[in-house]
Design a protein around this motif. Structure first.
Motif, PDB file in Angstrom:
ATOM      1  N   SER A 167       0.825  -1.207   0.000  1.00 21.83           N
ATOM      2  CA  SER A 167       0.000   0.000   0.000  1.00 21.83           C
ATOM      3  C   SER A 167       0.860   1.259   0.000  1.00 21.83           C
ATOM      4  O   SER A 167       0.498   2.260  -0.620  1.00 21.83           O
ATOM      5  CB  SER A 167      -0.978   0.010   1.176  1.00 21.83           C
ATOM      6  N   GLY A 168       2.003   1.224   0.663  1.00 22.27           N
ATOM      7  CA  GLY A 168       2.911   2.367   0.635  1.00 22.27           C
ATOM      8  C   GLY A 168       3.439   2.651  -0.757  1.00 22.27           C
ATOM      9  O   GLY A 168       3.522   3.808  -1.180  1.00 22.27           O
ATOM     10  N   MET A 169       3.778   1.597  -1.479  1.00 28.41           N
ATOM     11  CA  MET A 169       4.277   1.773  -2.854  1.00 28.41           C
ATOM     12  C   MET A 169       3.167   2.298  -3.771  1.00 28.41           C
ATOM     13  O   MET A 169       3.400   3.190  -4.586  1.00 28.41           O
ATOM     14  CB  MET A 169       4.840   0.462  -3.392  1.00 28.41           C
ATOM     15  N   ILE A 170       1.970   1.742  -3.614  1.00 18.94           N
ATOM     16  CA  ILE A 170       0.843   2.194  -4.432  1.00 18.94           C
ATOM     17  C   ILE A 170       0.521   3.653  -4.132  1.00 18.94           C
ATOM     18  O   ILE A 170       0.312   4.463  -5.042  1.00 18.94           O
ATOM     19  CB  ILE A 170      -0.394   1.300  -4.201  1.00 18.94           C
ATOM     20  N   ALA A 171       0.487   3.996  -2.858  1.00 16.09           N
ATOM     21  CA  ALA A 171       0.175   5.375  -2.462  1.00 16.09           C
ATOM     22  C   ALA A 171       1.228   6.349  -2.973  1.00 16.09           C
ATOM     23  O   ALA A 171       0.899   7.452  -3.424  1.00 16.09           O
ATOM     24  CB  ALA A 171       0.050   5.473  -0.947  1.00 16.09           C
ATOM     25  N   GLY A 172       2.490   5.966  -2.924  1.00 17.27           N
ATOM     26  CA  GLY A 172       3.562   6.830  -3.428  1.00 17.27           C
ATOM     27  C   GLY A 172       3.420   7.098  -4.916  1.00 17.27           C
ATOM     28  O   GLY A 172       3.557   8.240  -5.372  1.00 17.27           O
ATOM     29  N   ALA A 173       3.127   6.051  -5.659  1.00 17.57           N
ATOM     30  CA  ALA A 173       2.944   6.208  -7.107  1.00 17.57           C
ATOM     31  C   ALA A 173       1.705   7.046  -7.415  1.00 17.57           C
ATOM     32  O   ALA A 173       1.727   7.899  -8.308  1.00 17.57           O
ATOM     33  CB  ALA A 173       2.828   4.838  -7.772  1.00 17.57           C
ATOM     34  N   ALA A 174       0.629   6.826  -6.663  1.00 21.63           N
ATOM     35  CA  ALA A 174      -0.603   7.591  -6.880  1.00 21.63           C
ATOM     36  C   ALA A 174      -0.385   9.064  -6.557  1.00 21.63           C
ATOM     37  O   ALA A 174      -0.876   9.950  -7.272  1.00 21.63           O
ATOM     38  CB  ALA A 174      -1.738   7.027  -6.022  1.00 21.63           C
ATOM     39  N   PHE A 175       0.373   9.351  -5.496  1.00 22.00           N
ATOM     40  CA  PHE A 175       0.645  10.744  -5.139  1.00 22.00           C
ATOM     41  C   PHE A 175       1.484  11.428  -6.219  1.00 22.00           C
ATOM     42  O   PHE A 175       1.210  12.570  -6.585  1.00 22.00           O
ATOM     43  CB  PHE A 175       1.352  10.838  -3.791  1.00 22.00           C
ATOM     44  N   LYS A 176       2.486  10.747  -6.730  1.00 22.14           N
ATOM     45  CA  LYS A 176       3.303  11.341  -7.795  1.00 22.14           C
ATOM     46  C   LYS A 176       2.463  11.699  -9.010  1.00 22.14           C
ATOM     47  O   LYS A 176       2.624  12.766  -9.598  1.00 22.14           O
ATOM     48  CB  LYS A 176       4.441  10.392  -8.192  1.00 22.14           C
ATOM     49  N   GLN A 177       1.555  10.802  -9.380  1.00 24.34           N
ATOM     50  CA  GLN A 177       0.679  11.069 -10.518  1.00 24.34           C
ATOM     51  C   GLN A 177      -0.278  12.215 -10.221  1.00 24.34           C
ATOM     52  O   GLN A 177      -0.509  13.079 -11.067  1.00 24.34           O
ATOM     53  CB  GLN A 177      -0.111   9.809 -10.896  1.00 24.34           C
ATOM     54  N   ALA A 178      -0.832  12.228  -9.019  1.00 15.06           N
ATOM     55  CA  ALA A 178      -1.756  13.305  -8.638  1.00 15.06           C
ATOM     56  C   ALA A 178      -1.034  14.648  -8.639  1.00 15.06           C
ATOM     57  O   ALA A 178      -1.591  15.667  -9.089  1.00 15.06           O
ATOM     58  CB  ALA A 178      -2.351  13.025  -7.256  1.00 15.06           C
ATOM     59  N   TRP A 179       0.199  14.665  -8.158  1.00 20.36           N
ATOM     60  CA  TRP A 179       0.945  15.924  -8.113  1.00 20.36           C
ATOM     61  C   TRP A 179       1.241  16.430  -9.517  1.00 20.36           C
ATOM     62  O   TRP A 179       1.174  17.622  -9.788  1.00 20.36           O
ATOM     63  CB  TRP A 179       2.237  15.774  -7.308  1.00 20.36           C
ATOM     64  N   LYS A 180       1.569  15.520 -10.418  1.00 20.66           N
ATOM     65  CA  LYS A 180       1.810  15.915 -11.816  1.00 20.66           C
ATOM     66  C   LYS A 180       0.561  16.552 -12.413  1.00 20.66           C
ATOM     67  O   LYS A 180       0.649  17.545 -13.132  1.00 20.66           O
ATOM     68  CB  LYS A 180       2.223  14.709 -12.662  1.00 20.66           C
ATOM     69  N   VAL A 181      -0.603  15.980 -12.134  1.00 11.84           N
ATOM     70  CA  VAL A 181      -1.860  16.516 -12.652  1.00 11.84           C
ATOM     71  C   VAL A 181      -2.146  17.888 -12.043  1.00 11.84           C
ATOM     72  O   VAL A 181      -2.536  18.821 -12.746  1.00 11.84           O
ATOM     73  CB  VAL A 181      -3.036  15.545 -12.379  1.00 11.84           C
TER      74      VAL A 181
END
Length: 88
Positions: free
Chosen positions: A19-33
């Motif tokens: 879940s930490g890895m998934i959340a990190g990747a999701a945050f990076k994508q959200a920040w880019k958007v």
């Protein structure tokens, strides 16, 4: 301690890491958007404002909490299906 709780403990640890890895990747994508910038601000970045740092931290925390709850709940449901008892 219930056997299902003991059996779920290593599963819970593994799910926490996932879940930490998934959340990190999701945050990076959200920040880019949101910002169009690939790098989210770090708390010690002197070139970023307090507002930007705190907004990024709040978004990251919210994403992490939602992903963790989703992964934990899914793991508990899978454990109940496999063992017949709810872990915890």
């Amino acid at each position: 301690m219930k056997a299902s709780k003991v059996a779920y403990r290593p599963v819970g640890l593994a799910l926490g890491a996932v879940s930490g890895m998934i959340a990190g990747a999701a945050f990076k994508q959200a920040w880019k958007v949101l910002e169009g910038d690939g790098d989210a601000p770090d708390a010690t970045d002197e070139h970023r404002s307090w507002q930007e740092i705190l907004i990024a931290a709040a978004i990251q925390g919210a994403i992490f909490a939602v992903v963790k709850a989703t992964v934990d709940r899914s793991g508990a449901i899978a454990t109940r299906r496999m063992t017949g008892t709810w872990p915890g």
